[in-house]
Design a protein around this motif. Structure first.
Motif, mmCIF file in Angstrom:
data_model
loop_
_atom_site.group_PDB
_atom_site.id
_atom_site.type_symbol
_atom_site.label_atom_id
_atom_site.label_comp_id
_atom_site.label_asym_id
_atom_site.label_seq_id
_atom_site.Cartn_x
_atom_site.Cartn_y
_atom_site.Cartn_z
ATOM 1 N N ALA A 122 -2.308 8.967 -30.349
ATOM 2 C CA ALA A 122 -2.449 9.456 -31.725
ATOM 3 C C ALA A 122 -1.135 9.478 -32.491
ATOM 4 O O ALA A 122 -1.125 9.273 -33.712
ATOM 5 N N LYS A 123 -0.019 9.700 -31.797
ATOM 6 C CA LYS A 123 1.254 9.909 -32.505
ATOM 7 C C LYS A 123 1.725 8.670 -33.272
ATOM 8 O O LYS A 123 2.522 8.788 -34.204
ATOM 9 N N GLU A 145 -5.341 13.454 -32.504
ATOM 10 C CA GLU A 145 -5.188 14.355 -31.354
ATOM 11 C C GLU A 145 -6.091 15.573 -31.462
ATOM 12 O O GLU A 145 -6.423 16.204 -30.462
ATOM 13 N N HIS A 146 -6.515 15.907 -32.707
ATOM 14 C CA HIS A 146 -7.432 17.034 -32.913
ATOM 15 C C HIS A 146 -8.897 16.602 -32.798
ATOM 16 O O HIS A 146 -9.799 17.427 -32.947
ATOM 17 N N SER A 170 -5.968 11.191 -27.042
ATOM 18 C CA SER A 170 -4.709 11.585 -26.412
ATOM 19 C C SER A 170 -3.560 11.533 -27.420
ATOM 20 O O SER A 170 -3.508 10.654 -28.292
ATOM 21 N N GLU A 171 -2.639 12.494 -27.277
ATOM 22 C CA GLU A 171 -1.521 12.587 -28.213
ATOM 23 C C GLU A 171 -0.625 11.359 -28.135
ATOM 24 O O GLU A 171 -0.067 10.931 -29.154
#
Length: 200
Positions: free
Chosen positions: A157-158, A148-149, A153-154
């Motif tokens: 990424a999560k 996400e960094h 997109s989060e």
């Protein structure tokens, strides 16, 4: 048999010592003994001096904590700095080890016939290949865990946030390889004695 005992001793000594200062002190002491025992051997002496320089620089870097960024920098970038620095350092060490015979021939051109790559040197090259592999794995996992960094997109990424096996295993893996490094130095200490026995 003696090699197995030395390897087991190295592993027990360094895998279970969870203190960088003690680890570096043991390595430096072993290298100094290697320098003394190889004072009449071009290959062993030059290799031990290179090791002394490499381990001393690494010790100073760790003691000064220069790799620990201050401020509010995100952990992903802090870890990137740490892993990348060790990766570059280990690459330089590996290249230096591989070029050691050529360096020795350049310094002592009249003793070229005596200069060759020793068994302990081959093992030490393998050690730095392992160090490089561990740092590459840690660096790769660091990026995957923090997608996400990196503009991903989060939501996507999560699913990788739990990827932390290398992160938590990193110190143990490093100590295992350092144990092999110490074993290599013990081999270097023994090599002049083996040569004397063969000559006799």
């Amino acid at each position: 048999m003696i090699n197995f005992v030395l390897l087991a001793f190295s592993a027990c000594l360094l895998i279970y010592i969870d203190a960088s200062a003690y680890t570096e002190a043991i390595l430096l002491a072993a290298v100094i003994v290697a320098i003394i025992s190889n004072r009449s051997s071009v290959n062993g002496l030059h290799l031990a001096l290179i090791l002394l320089f490499i381990i001393s620089v690494e010790t100073m870097i760790q003691a000064s904590q220069v790799l620990v960024p201050s401020g509010d920098m995100l952990n992903v970038w802090k870890n990137t700095i740490i892993y990348s620095t060790y990766l570059v350092f280990d690459l330089i060490a590996l290249i230096t080890m591989m070029l050691r015979p050529a360096i020795s021939r350049t310094i002592l051109p009249d003793r070229k016939a005596e200069i060759y790559m020793t068994p302990s040197e081959i093992l030490l090259i393998s050690v730095y290949v392992l160090f490089i592999g561990i740092n590459l794995l840690a660096l790769g996992e660091n990026f995957i865990r923090n997608l996400e960094h990196l503009g991903i997109s989060e939501d996507f990424a999560k699913q990788f946030w739990s990827w932390d096996w290398i992160y938590y295993s990193y110190p143990t893996m490093k100590r295992v390889v350092i144990a092999i490094q110490l074993f290599s130095i013990f081999m270097l200490i023994k090599e002049p004695r083996h040569k004397e026995l063969k000559v006799a």
